[in-house]
Write an enzyme that holds these catalytic residues in place. Sequence first.
Site, PDB file in Angstrom:
ATOM      1  CE  LYS A  46       2.622   4.337  -7.926  1.00  0.00           C
ATOM      2  NZ  LYS A  46       3.921   4.180  -8.567  1.00  0.00           N
ATOM      3  CD  GLN A  97       5.212   4.908 -11.904  1.00  0.00           C
ATOM      4  OE1 GLN A  97       4.605   5.374 -10.952  1.00  0.00           O
ATOM      5  NE2 GLN A  97       5.425   3.614 -12.054  1.00  0.00           N
ATOM      6  CG  ASP A 114       8.932   4.472  -4.913  1.00  0.00           C
ATOM      7  OD1 ASP A 114       7.970   3.807  -4.483  1.00  0.00           O
ATOM      8  OD2 ASP A 114       8.980   4.937  -6.067  1.00  0.00           O
TER       9      ASP A 114
END
Length: 311
Positions: free
Chosen positions: A54, A98, A121
């Site tokens: 990422k 994460q 997200d």
Amino acid sequence: MNTSKVIDGKAAAARVLASVKADVSKLKSDGIEPALAVILVGQDPASQVYVRNKILRAEEAGIRSLEYRLSAETPQAELLKLITELNDDHSINGILLQLPLPAHIEEALVLQAIAPGKDVDGFHSENVGGLSQGRNVLTPCTPSGCMQLLEDACGDLSGKHAVVIGRSNIVGKPMAALLLKAHCSVTVVHSRSVDAKALCRQADIVVAAVGRPRMIDSSWLKPGAVVIDVGINRIEEDGRSRLVGDVDFDSALPQVSAITPVPGGVGPMTIAFLMKNTVTAALQQFHSRQAHAQQSTTQSSPSEAVCLSIS
Ligand code: NAD
């Protein structure tokens, strides 16, 4: 002759990232530098690889990235404090936490602490609710990537019957909401469904997000169906470790009109849409600060406002 088409997720992701890069460059020329904060708690090896990828993709797109690596023993309160600081920091546009988190941290609670406008997200309940109402909100990256692949493969999705296999908050449910927003008729199949195969066999579009290696073979598929395989399963085969999807690719290929491979299908799109969401968040925050500034000053007029838009 086999006319089946293998969908190239790497090429599609490269197109999304090129467009993100162009948007970032435009924003920078207007004085806005999109920035993404990535938080990793603990040492999970797979998560470390995901985070590294990422950060790399962000750098390639010109997005500033900040990495916060916390020990697995980090108290929940400390993680919440960091999230609050990042929420309050105007130079940070996106916050990615994460997953999975260590067991002592309440995942739903900390995800909910991320400001909805920085929730790249798309897991905050405000964004989840907005998506289910068909509003333009930050949307989970994997289902967004799947939608792009479907639109590339099928064009207009209106009226198509889509079957989503799996009902997780991360993939299945937001996928179903996005397909509904695109005017599909949507069936969600899950572990308690009666005769999932018969339901799936009616579908023009199948999105498999189960986590069971090669569960779906040609007997699950209507001839000509378009198949998006989200599953990533590591198996041992012929003495070596390899990644396979939820779909038995070799069995499905002759039956379908298009299918994503694993790897090289949905995976690259997930990161590409994380970058896209970061840029969207940066732009939305800019506009909202600008609107706020206009409200609070009597001197500025609408004609003086900077108006930015990206593709
Ligand atoms: P999950 O375990 O949270 O959900 C799995 C879903 O499958 C559940 O809703 C369950 O009801 C359903 N299911 C289980 N057995 C079933 C059966 N026999 N028939 C029908 N449905 C059944 O998993 P998830 O987080 O949604 O992930 C699913 C898969 O997608 C995993 O392999 C994961 O690694 C992969 N994934 C890939 C990406 C990507 O970027 N490509 C992103 C997220 C998840």
